[in-house]
Each structure stands twice: as C-alpha cells, then as structure tokens.
Design a protein around this motif. Structure first.
Motif, PDB file in Angstrom:
ATOM      1  N   VAL A 142     -28.530  -3.342 -17.074  1.00  0.00           N
ATOM      2  CA  VAL A 142     -29.558  -3.725 -18.042  1.00  0.00           C
ATOM      3  C   VAL A 142     -30.516  -2.552 -18.190  1.00  0.00           C
ATOM      4  O   VAL A 142     -31.093  -2.080 -17.208  1.00  0.00           O
ATOM      5  CB  VAL A 142     -30.324  -4.983 -17.584  1.00  0.00           C
ATOM      6  CG1 VAL A 142     -31.505  -5.255 -18.509  1.00  0.00           C
ATOM      7  CG2 VAL A 142     -29.393  -6.183 -17.542  1.00  0.00           C
ATOM      8  N   LEU A 143     -30.657  -2.076 -19.414  1.00  0.00           N
ATOM      9  CA  LEU A 143     -31.525  -0.943 -19.686  1.00  0.00           C
ATOM     10  C   LEU A 143     -32.786  -1.422 -20.396  1.00  0.00           C
ATOM     11  O   LEU A 143     -32.714  -2.081 -21.433  1.00  0.00           O
ATOM     12  CB  LEU A 143     -30.803   0.096 -20.544  1.00  0.00           C
ATOM     13  CG  LEU A 143     -29.730   0.857 -19.756  1.00  0.00           C
ATOM     14  CD1 LEU A 143     -28.399   0.796 -20.464  1.00  0.00           C
ATOM     15  CD2 LEU A 143     -30.152   2.290 -19.523  1.00  0.00           C
ATOM     16  N   LEU A 144     -33.937  -1.094 -19.817  1.00  0.00           N
ATOM     17  CA  LEU A 144     -35.218  -1.408 -20.431  1.00  0.00           C
ATOM     18  C   LEU A 144     -35.556  -0.250 -21.360  1.00  0.00           C
ATOM     19  O   LEU A 144     -35.970   0.815 -20.927  1.00  0.00           O
ATOM     20  CB  LEU A 144     -36.300  -1.588 -19.366  1.00  0.00           C
ATOM     21  CG  LEU A 144     -35.984  -2.574 -18.239  1.00  0.00           C
ATOM     22  CD1 LEU A 144     -37.179  -2.715 -17.313  1.00  0.00           C
ATOM     23  CD2 LEU A 144     -35.566  -3.929 -18.796  1.00  0.00           C
ATOM     24  N   GLY A 145     -35.349  -0.465 -22.656  1.00  0.00           N
ATOM     25  CA  GLY A 145     -35.432   0.590 -23.651  1.00  0.00           C
ATOM     26  C   GLY A 145     -34.058   0.831 -24.237  1.00  0.00           C
ATOM     27  O   GLY A 145     -33.046   0.720 -23.526  1.00  0.00           O
ATOM     28  N   THR A 146     -34.012   1.146 -25.529  1.00  0.00           N
ATOM     29  CA  THR A 146     -32.718   1.383 -26.192  1.00  0.00           C
ATOM     30  C   THR A 146     -32.752   2.654 -27.030  1.00  0.00           C
ATOM     31  O   THR A 146     -31.997   2.788 -27.987  1.00  0.00           O
ATOM     32  CB  THR A 146     -32.337   0.189 -27.097  1.00  0.00           C
ATOM     33  OG1 THR A 146     -33.369  -0.002 -28.079  1.00  0.00           O
ATOM     34  CG2 THR A 146     -32.148  -1.087 -26.285  1.00  0.00           C
ATOM     35  N   THR A 164     -22.998  -3.357 -20.844  1.00  0.00           N
ATOM     36  CA  THR A 164     -24.272  -2.704 -21.114  1.00  0.00           C
ATOM     37  C   THR A 164     -25.165  -3.613 -21.953  1.00  0.00           C
ATOM     38  O   THR A 164     -24.808  -4.004 -23.058  1.00  0.00           O
ATOM     39  CB  THR A 164     -24.058  -1.370 -21.845  1.00  0.00           C
ATOM     40  OG1 THR A 164     -23.291  -1.599 -23.032  1.00  0.00           O
ATOM     41  CG2 THR A 164     -23.304  -0.385 -20.957  1.00  0.00           C
ATOM     42  N   ILE A 165     -26.337  -3.935 -21.405  1.00  0.00           N
ATOM     43  CA  ILE A 165     -27.294  -4.799 -22.084  1.00  0.00           C
ATOM     44  C   ILE A 165     -28.600  -4.026 -22.257  1.00  0.00           C
ATOM     45  O   ILE A 165     -29.112  -3.439 -21.299  1.00  0.00           O
ATOM     46  CB  ILE A 165     -27.556  -6.093 -21.290  1.00  0.00           C
ATOM     47  CG1 ILE A 165     -26.253  -6.887 -21.101  1.00  0.00           C
ATOM     48  CG2 ILE A 165     -28.600  -6.954 -21.996  1.00  0.00           C
ATOM     49  CD1 ILE A 165     -26.415  -8.137 -20.254  1.00  0.00           C
ATOM     50  N   GLY A 166     -29.124  -4.021 -23.467  1.00  0.00           N
ATOM     51  CA  GLY A 166     -30.383  -3.347 -23.739  1.00  0.00           C
ATOM     52  C   GLY A 166     -31.481  -4.333 -24.060  1.00  0.00           C
ATOM     53  O   GLY A 166     -31.240  -5.386 -24.656  1.00  0.00           O
ATOM     54  N   VAL A 172     -33.053  -5.022 -31.862  1.00  0.00           N
ATOM     55  CA  VAL A 172     -32.078  -4.574 -32.872  1.00  0.00           C
ATOM     56  C   VAL A 172     -30.874  -3.932 -32.179  1.00  0.00           C
ATOM     57  O   VAL A 172     -31.042  -3.129 -31.251  1.00  0.00           O
ATOM     58  CB  VAL A 172     -32.729  -3.558 -33.835  1.00  0.00           C
ATOM     59  CG1 VAL A 172     -31.696  -2.940 -34.764  1.00  0.00           C
ATOM     60  CG2 VAL A 172     -33.830  -4.235 -34.639  1.00  0.00           C
ATOM     61  N   PRO A 173     -29.636  -4.249 -32.587  1.00  0.00           N
ATOM     62  CA  PRO A 173     -28.446  -3.647 -31.976  1.00  0.00           C
ATOM     63  C   PRO A 173     -28.466  -2.121 -32.061  1.00  0.00           C
ATOM     64  O   PRO A 173     -28.910  -1.554 -33.058  1.00  0.00           O
ATOM     65  CB  PRO A 173     -27.300  -4.221 -32.815  1.00  0.00           C
ATOM     66  CG  PRO A 173     -27.833  -5.501 -33.354  1.00  0.00           C
ATOM     67  CD  PRO A 173     -29.287  -5.252 -33.613  1.00  0.00           C
ATOM     68  N   LYS A 174     -27.978  -1.477 -31.017  1.00  0.00           N
ATOM     69  CA  LYS A 174     -27.920  -0.018 -30.960  1.00  0.00           C
ATOM     70  C   LYS A 174     -26.551   0.416 -30.447  1.00  0.00           C
ATOM     71  O   LYS A 174     -25.866  -0.339 -29.742  1.00  0.00           O
ATOM     72  CB  LYS A 174     -29.005   0.531 -30.031  1.00  0.00           C
ATOM     73  CG  LYS A 174     -30.436   0.344 -30.551  1.00  0.00           C
ATOM     74  CD  LYS A 174     -30.717   1.224 -31.742  1.00  0.00           C
ATOM     75  CE  LYS A 174     -32.156   1.101 -32.232  1.00  0.00           C
ATOM     76  NZ  LYS A 174     -33.133   1.670 -31.287  1.00  0.00           N
ATOM     77  N   ASP A 175     -26.170   1.651 -30.782  1.00  0.00           N
ATOM     78  CA  ASP A 175     -24.886   2.191 -30.356  1.00  0.00           C
ATOM     79  C   ASP A 175     -24.753   2.139 -28.843  1.00  0.00           C
ATOM     80  O   ASP A 175     -25.714   2.393 -28.107  1.00  0.00           O
ATOM     81  CB  ASP A 175     -24.729   3.638 -30.818  1.00  0.00           C
ATOM     82  CG  ASP A 175     -24.544   3.760 -32.325  1.00  0.00           C
ATOM     83  OD1 ASP A 175     -24.228   2.733 -32.963  1.00  0.00           O
ATOM     84  OD2 ASP A 175     -24.730   4.871 -32.856  1.00  0.00           O
ATOM     85  N   HIS A 176     -23.524   1.857 -28.397  1.00  0.00           N
ATOM     86  CA  HIS A 176     -23.099   1.894 -26.997  1.00  0.00           C
ATOM     87  C   HIS A 176     -23.574   0.709 -26.156  1.00  0.00           C
ATOM     88  O   HIS A 176     -23.267   0.646 -24.969  1.00  0.00           O
ATOM     89  CB  HIS A 176     -23.523   3.207 -26.315  1.00  0.00           C
ATOM     90  CG  HIS A 176     -23.125   4.431 -27.088  1.00  0.00           C
ATOM     91  ND1 HIS A 176     -21.817   4.695 -27.419  1.00  0.00           N
ATOM     92  CD2 HIS A 176     -23.864   5.433 -27.617  1.00  0.00           C
ATOM     93  CE1 HIS A 176     -21.769   5.821 -28.108  1.00  0.00           C
ATOM     94  NE2 HIS A 176     -22.984   6.280 -28.241  1.00  0.00           N
ATOM     95  N   ASP A 178     -23.338  -3.325 -25.429  1.00  0.00           N
ATOM     96  CA  ASP A 178     -22.571  -4.538 -25.712  1.00  0.00           C
ATOM     97  C   ASP A 178     -23.470  -5.616 -26.307  1.00  0.00           C
ATOM     98  O   ASP A 178     -23.057  -6.380 -27.179  1.00  0.00           O
ATOM     99  CB  ASP A 178     -21.906  -5.053 -24.438  1.00  0.00           C
ATOM    100  CG  ASP A 178     -20.877  -4.083 -23.896  1.00  0.00           C
ATOM    101  OD1 ASP A 178     -20.022  -3.633 -24.673  1.00  0.00           O
ATOM    102  OD2 ASP A 178     -20.940  -3.756 -22.693  1.00  0.00           O
ATOM    103  N   GLN A 179     -24.710  -5.665 -25.785  1.00  0.00           N
ATOM    104  CA  GLN A 179     -25.675  -6.659 -26.259  1.00  0.00           C
ATOM    105  C   GLN A 179     -27.070  -6.034 -26.220  1.00  0.00           C
ATOM    106  O   GLN A 179     -27.371  -5.251 -25.325  1.00  0.00           O
ATOM    107  CB  GLN A 179     -25.662  -7.902 -25.363  1.00  0.00           C
ATOM    108  CG  GLN A 179     -24.307  -8.563 -25.175  1.00  0.00           C
ATOM    109  CD  GLN A 179     -24.249  -9.394 -23.901  1.00  0.00           C
ATOM    110  OE1 GLN A 179     -25.229 -10.011 -23.505  1.00  0.00           O
ATOM    111  NE2 GLN A 179     -23.093  -9.402 -23.253  1.00  0.00           N
ATOM    112  N   VAL A 180     -27.903  -6.410 -27.194  1.00  0.00           N
ATOM    113  CA  VAL A 180     -29.308  -6.005 -27.187  1.00  0.00           C
ATOM    114  C   VAL A 180     -30.157  -7.238 -27.470  1.00  0.00           C
ATOM    115  O   VAL A 180     -29.856  -8.019 -28.372  1.00  0.00           O
ATOM    116  CB  VAL A 180     -29.607  -4.913 -28.239  1.00  0.00           C
ATOM    117  CG1 VAL A 180     -31.096  -4.577 -28.251  1.00  0.00           C
ATOM    118  CG2 VAL A 180     -28.794  -3.652 -27.962  1.00  0.00           C
ATOM    119  N   TYR A 181     -31.224  -7.405 -26.681  1.00  0.00           N
ATOM    120  CA  TYR A 181     -32.117  -8.545 -26.817  1.00  0.00           C
ATOM    121  C   TYR A 181     -33.557  -8.049 -26.914  1.00  0.00           C
ATOM    122  O   TYR A 181     -33.886  -6.955 -26.455  1.00  0.00           O
ATOM    123  CB  TYR A 181     -31.999  -9.475 -25.601  1.00  0.00           C
ATOM    124  CG  TYR A 181     -30.639 -10.082 -25.421  1.00  0.00           C
ATOM    125  CD1 TYR A 181     -30.288 -11.283 -26.036  1.00  0.00           C
ATOM    126  CD2 TYR A 181     -29.682  -9.457 -24.614  1.00  0.00           C
ATOM    127  CE1 TYR A 181     -29.029 -11.843 -25.865  1.00  0.00           C
ATOM    128  CE2 TYR A 181     -28.419 -10.003 -24.438  1.00  0.00           C
ATOM    129  CZ  TYR A 181     -28.098 -11.199 -25.064  1.00  0.00           C
ATOM    130  OH  TYR A 181     -26.851 -11.747 -24.896  1.00  0.00           O
TER     131      TYR A 181
END
Length: 317
Positions: A142-146, A164-166, A172-176, A178-181
C-alpha cells in the motif's frame, strides 16, 4: 538576463552546454548559497535546493522572476514573500522516482530476507541458518501517495507479482496500480497491507496524519517504510507500534529532526532500520535536474510551450 545557480559541483559539461546554447544569458555558477548571495540582487533567475532561501534573500533579489528548485520538497520555502512578489517557482518533481523506488524495494527485500541479522552473523563469523526468511512476491503493498515516485515503486513491485494499492487525495486511478482509493478510505485499506510505503509531501494536511490508530489497523507482520517527510507521523507513534508488536518493522529515511540525534531510541531498536535521508541520492540527480531546467528555460525565454512542474504557491507543492 542573469541566471545565478547556488548548486554545488555542477559538472563542467552542463555549464558549457548551457552557456553555448543560451548565449544571450549570463550564467553565474556558485558553490553554494554563501557565494551565490552576492549575486542575488542581479539575478533574474535563481537555481537552488530551496532550503537555503529565506525572506531576507528574496527581498534582496529585486529583479527575481523565477526560482528553479532542484528538489521536490518545498516545505522550507518562504512562500509568503514569494507570493507577494509574484515570482514563478518550478521544481524537479519526478527525478527522484528511479532511485527512491529502488531504495524502497531494496529495503523491503532487506527486511524480508533478514539482512541485518545476516550482516551481524557475518561480522561474528557465525554460521547460522536460524533467521526466518520471507518473500515480498505475491504480497500487498500500500503506497501513501500516487505521484511519480509511488508509480515507479508500484511498477517495480509489480515485477515481483505484488498487489499494488495506492491512496491519494483524489483516488484517481494511476499507472502501475492495481487499485487506487481516496486517502479517506485509509482505515479500510491498511488491514490488507503487508507493506506500507509513505511517499507524501509535507503539507498542512499530511503533518501528523498517521496516528496510533493507523498502525493498529495494520497487520502485525506489516512493514512500514517512510521516505516522504518525517513529519507525517510522530516518532513516538512509530516506536510504540514497533515495540508493542503492532507492526513487525519500520524503515525510516526521514525524521522530524534531522540529523537524527545519537541518543534517539530508533538507533538501538532491532526492528527499526534507519537511513540518513538518502533514498533519492543518485549520480544522475543533478544532470536530470538541469535537463528539466533547460527545457523550462527554453520555454521561459521563447514563450513557446508549457513549463514543467509549476508550483502552486497556495498549496506549496
């Protein structure tokens, strides 16, 4: 037009290239702010790392129209004075992506493959296979920041088959990824994390953002890595999370106080890895930064095209 640089050790090849390409520009390359401040009153453009600027220096620079910051972190900039003058500010956002992503993956591998334990055994000439090894493959990060750094980290993580979760302000969805919240969903996402990597800037919204409750929400085997800004989470919160087994390990490259004091408990904690704010260091850093500067200078002089990485002076990034 006079352009003054406070960047130390700018390669001669870069100096010559810029001087030849922009022959109507007077370039002054200085070895740090101590030397550069003598030229500020004449500067139309100033190249700096940002933290060496203050209100007094901005006031001296009466002709200043543009500040090029060879850094992504802007939290020490005197924005109130800059806003009063209407000075353009740009930075090198994005050039840290490769070295910092490599740092993140290398640290997660070191923790998972017990590098600290193995190094100690080697130093003691101890042949032991008791260290419990783990893999990062097929796990969730889980990445804090996208932004650019997080996207490159997610790209490399994908090579290990990681999910990979952002988390970002917008979701907003971003490259690379799998999921962005949206970051507002953080308490729902943290329980899924095997690794939590923070790449957030220092803003009024992010200072002190992570609390005891966030670490309690992480699995007890989770690894937390912060390579964004040290004021994201108080040191005592991280220390408590590690020593009470809320998480398994913390990797810290940024701190509330830098340099980290010798007496700080982080140094002696087995399940904390301390690095001295070096995640973005690379021999390619200055050349990449001046590539962005050159591109922007061409636009600045000719008015043709769009400037890269313009800083919103209200938000500070």
């Amino acid at each position: 037009m006079k352009i003054v640089s406070a960047i130390k050790r700018v390669p001669e090849s870069i100096r010559i290239h810029l001087s030849h390409r922009f022959q109507d520009v007077d370039f002054v390359f200085c070895h740090g702010m101590h030397e550069a401040q003598h030229y500020l009153a004449e500067a139309d453009v100033f190249i700096t790392y940002g933290e060496d600027l203050d209100e007094a220096k901005i006031q001296v620079a009466k002709k200043l129209k543009w500040i090029m910051v060879l850094s992504a972190g802007m939290d020490r900039m005197p924005f109130d004075e800059i806003k009063k003058r209407g000075i353009l500010v740009t930075n090198v956002r994005g050039i840290h992506a490769k070295p910092m992503a490599e740092y993140a993956i290398s640290m997660l591998l070191q923790v998972s493959r017990k590098a600290k334990t193995l190094i100690k055994q080697e130093q003691k000439r101890e042949w032991s296979r008791r260290a419990v090894m783990n893999e990062i493959s097929e796990r969730t990060i889980v990445l804090l920041g996208t932004g650019a750094i997080a996207q490159e980290t997610a790209r490399l993580a994908g090579a290990f088959g990681m999910t990979t979760i952002g988390l970002s302000k917008s979701g907003v969805p971003k490259d690379h990824f799998d999921q962005v919240y949206p970051i507002s969903d953080i308490h729902l996402i943290l329980p899924k994390a095997d690794f939590v990597v923070a790449v957030l800037p220092s803003t009024k919204e992010t200072r002190g953002m992570l609390t005891h409750a966030h670490f309690s929400a992480m699995p007890d085997h989770a690894v937390f890595l912060n390579m964004g800004r040290g004021d994201l989470v108080p040191a005592e919160v991280i220390m408590d999370a590690v020593t009470t087994d809320q998480i398994a390990h913390a990797v810290l490259d940024v701190f509330e106080e830098e340099p980290l004091p010798e007496a700080h408990p982080f140094w002696g904690e087995e399940n904390v890895t301390v690095t001295p704010h070096i995640s973005g260091i690379s021999p390619h850093y200055v050349p990449r930064g001046f590539e962005i500067f050159e591109e922007n200078l061409d636009v600045f002089l000719n008015g043709d095209g769009e400037l890269r990485n313009i800083i919103d002076l209200e938000r500070g990034y």
